[in-house]
Design a protein around this motif. Structure first.
Motif, mmCIF file in Angstrom:
data_model
loop_
_atom_site.group_PDB
_atom_site.id
_atom_site.type_symbol
_atom_site.label_atom_id
_atom_site.label_comp_id
_atom_site.label_asym_id
_atom_site.label_seq_id
_atom_site.Cartn_x
_atom_site.Cartn_y
_atom_site.Cartn_z
ATOM 1 N N LEU A 46 0.852 -1.190 0.000
ATOM 2 C CA LEU A 46 0.000 0.000 0.000
ATOM 3 C C LEU A 46 0.890 1.243 0.000
ATOM 4 O O LEU A 46 1.849 1.319 0.757
ATOM 5 C CB LEU A 46 -0.897 0.014 1.240
ATOM 6 C CG LEU A 46 -1.837 -1.170 1.409
ATOM 7 C CD1 LEU A 46 -2.524 -1.102 2.762
ATOM 8 C CD2 LEU A 46 -2.866 -1.181 0.310
ATOM 9 N N ASN A 47 0.547 2.193 -0.846
ATOM 10 C CA ASN A 47 1.267 3.457 -0.907
ATOM 11 C C ASN A 47 0.343 4.532 -0.334
ATOM 12 O O ASN A 47 -0.490 5.078 -1.057
ATOM 13 C CB ASN A 47 1.654 3.780 -2.346
ATOM 14 C CG ASN A 47 2.551 4.979 -2.442
ATOM 15 O OD1 ASN A 47 3.025 5.496 -1.441
ATOM 16 N ND2 ASN A 47 2.784 5.429 -3.658
ATOM 17 N N PRO A 48 0.457 4.847 0.955
ATOM 18 C CA PRO A 48 -0.475 5.807 1.553
ATOM 19 C C PRO A 48 -0.231 7.220 1.020
ATOM 20 O O PRO A 48 0.904 7.680 0.927
ATOM 21 C CB PRO A 48 -0.183 5.722 3.047
ATOM 22 C CG PRO A 48 1.192 5.178 3.146
ATOM 23 C CD PRO A 48 1.404 4.334 1.929
ATOM 24 N N ILE A 49 -1.332 7.886 0.651
ATOM 25 C CA ILE A 49 -1.252 9.250 0.154
ATOM 26 C C ILE A 49 -1.580 10.210 1.285
ATOM 27 O O ILE A 49 -0.822 11.115 1.588
ATOM 28 C CB ILE A 49 -2.220 9.450 -1.020
ATOM 29 C CG1 ILE A 49 -1.884 8.471 -2.132
ATOM 30 C CG2 ILE A 49 -2.163 10.875 -1.525
ATOM 31 C CD1 ILE A 49 -2.939 8.369 -3.196
ATOM 32 N N ARG A 50 -2.734 9.993 1.911
ATOM 33 C CA ARG A 50 -3.155 10.803 3.054
ATOM 34 C C ARG A 50 -3.916 9.937 4.026
ATOM 35 O O ARG A 50 -4.643 9.039 3.641
ATOM 36 C CB ARG A 50 -4.089 11.927 2.607
ATOM 37 C CG ARG A 50 -3.368 13.085 2.048
ATOM 38 C CD ARG A 50 -4.283 14.243 1.905
ATOM 39 N NE ARG A 50 -3.433 15.347 1.495
ATOM 40 C CZ ARG A 50 -3.801 16.569 1.448
ATOM 41 N NH1 ARG A 50 -5.020 16.887 1.767
ATOM 42 N NH2 ARG A 50 -2.963 17.504 1.082
ATOM 43 N N ILE A 51 -3.762 10.265 5.287
ATOM 44 C CA ILE A 51 -4.542 9.603 6.333
ATOM 45 C C ILE A 51 -5.303 10.698 7.063
ATOM 46 O O ILE A 51 -4.710 11.644 7.571
ATOM 47 C CB ILE A 51 -3.634 8.813 7.296
ATOM 48 C CG1 ILE A 51 -2.884 7.725 6.532
ATOM 49 C CG2 ILE A 51 -4.453 8.202 8.423
ATOM 50 C CD1 ILE A 51 -1.863 6.976 7.344
ATOM 51 N N PHE A 52 -6.638 10.557 7.080
ATOM 52 C CA PHE A 52 -7.505 11.552 7.708
ATOM 53 C C PHE A 52 -7.913 11.109 9.097
ATOM 54 O O PHE A 52 -7.918 9.916 9.414
ATOM 55 C CB PHE A 52 -8.765 11.774 6.858
ATOM 56 C CG PHE A 52 -8.474 12.301 5.486
ATOM 57 C CD1 PHE A 52 -7.962 13.570 5.321
ATOM 58 C CD2 PHE A 52 -8.729 11.540 4.365
ATOM 59 C CE1 PHE A 52 -7.700 14.065 4.057
ATOM 60 C CE2 PHE A 52 -8.477 12.028 3.103
ATOM 61 C CZ PHE A 52 -7.956 13.295 2.945
ATOM 62 N N ARG A 53 -8.312 12.079 9.929
ATOM 63 C CA ARG A 53 -8.783 11.774 11.266
ATOM 64 C C ARG A 53 -10.140 11.060 11.211
ATOM 65 O O ARG A 53 -10.382 10.121 11.948
ATOM 66 C CB ARG A 53 -8.888 13.038 12.113
ATOM 67 C CG ARG A 53 -9.291 12.750 13.550
ATOM 68 C CD ARG A 53 -9.199 13.971 14.419
ATOM 69 N NE ARG A 53 -7.837 14.463 14.600
ATOM 70 C CZ ARG A 53 -6.960 13.947 15.451
ATOM 71 N NH1 ARG A 53 -7.275 12.925 16.178
ATOM 72 N NH2 ARG A 53 -5.757 14.463 15.557
ATOM 73 N N GLY A 54 -11.019 11.474 10.304
ATOM 74 C CA GLY A 54 -12.332 10.849 10.161
ATOM 75 C C GLY A 54 -12.299 9.734 9.133
ATOM 76 O O GLY A 54 -11.253 9.375 8.579
ATOM 77 N N PHE A 95 -13.764 9.585 5.973
ATOM 78 C CA PHE A 95 -13.492 10.027 4.606
ATOM 79 C C PHE A 95 -13.127 11.501 4.544
ATOM 80 O O PHE A 95 -13.209 12.126 3.504
ATOM 81 C CB PHE A 95 -14.709 9.761 3.721
ATOM 82 C CG PHE A 95 -15.018 8.305 3.598
ATOM 83 C CD1 PHE A 95 -14.272 7.494 2.765
ATOM 84 C CD2 PHE A 95 -16.030 7.736 4.346
ATOM 85 C CE1 PHE A 95 -14.544 6.157 2.662
ATOM 86 C CE2 PHE A 95 -16.308 6.397 4.236
ATOM 87 C CZ PHE A 95 -15.567 5.598 3.395
ATOM 88 N N GLY A 96 -12.739 12.074 5.646
ATOM 89 C CA GLY A 96 -12.377 13.486 5.656
ATOM 90 C C GLY A 96 -11.953 13.903 7.045
ATOM 91 O O GLY A 96 -11.795 13.091 7.948
ATOM 92 N N GLY A 97 -11.790 15.200 7.212
ATOM 93 C CA GLY A 97 -11.368 15.718 8.500
ATOM 94 C C GLY A 97 -9.929 16.173 8.454
ATOM 95 O O GLY A 97 -9.348 16.382 7.392
#
Length: 114
Positions: free
Chosen positions: A51-59, A61-63
């Motif tokens: 897996l190549n993580p791009i962004r990890i959000f707090r919520g 699908f967003g946040g």
């Protein structure tokens, strides 16, 4: 197993395999070597993926952004830069053709009186 290396998440699926001795002689030698009558080993059974993580959000699908991969380059930006490079090459070729045509028009030989 989950591993984080090279800025990516590597996932491997393993199984613990116990090999039991088939006869008394093998059981005796196993007990001498390892202290028990069976041997255990780790076997990769798949599936494996990266897996190549791009962004990890707090919520869900967003946040708030917890993690952002600064080294990630989107495929759209790669595609647009290659198209721009192709366009630049085309422009350079066309300007070279125009310069060559002007140079040939300027290099007219004078008429020979003979």
């Amino acid at each position: 197993g989950f591993y984080y290396a090279d800025g990516k998440i590597w996932v491997r699926n393993y199984q613990i395999v116990e090999d039991h001795a088939t006869n008394a002689k093998e059981a005796h030698t196993e007990k001498k070597l390892h202290g028990n009558t069976f041997s255990t080993s780790l076997v990769e059974i798949g599936p494996r993926f990266v897996l190549n993580p791009i962004r990890i959000f707090r919520g869900s699908f967003g946040g708030q952004t917890i993690f952002a991969n600064e080294q990630y380059v989107s495929p759209n930006s790669i595609r647009s830069t290659t198209l721009k490079d192709k366009g630049r090459i085309y422009e350079e070729r066309k300007t070279a053709q125009k310069k060559r045509k002007l140079r040939q028009e300027e290099l007219v030989l004078p008429e020979d009186p003979l």
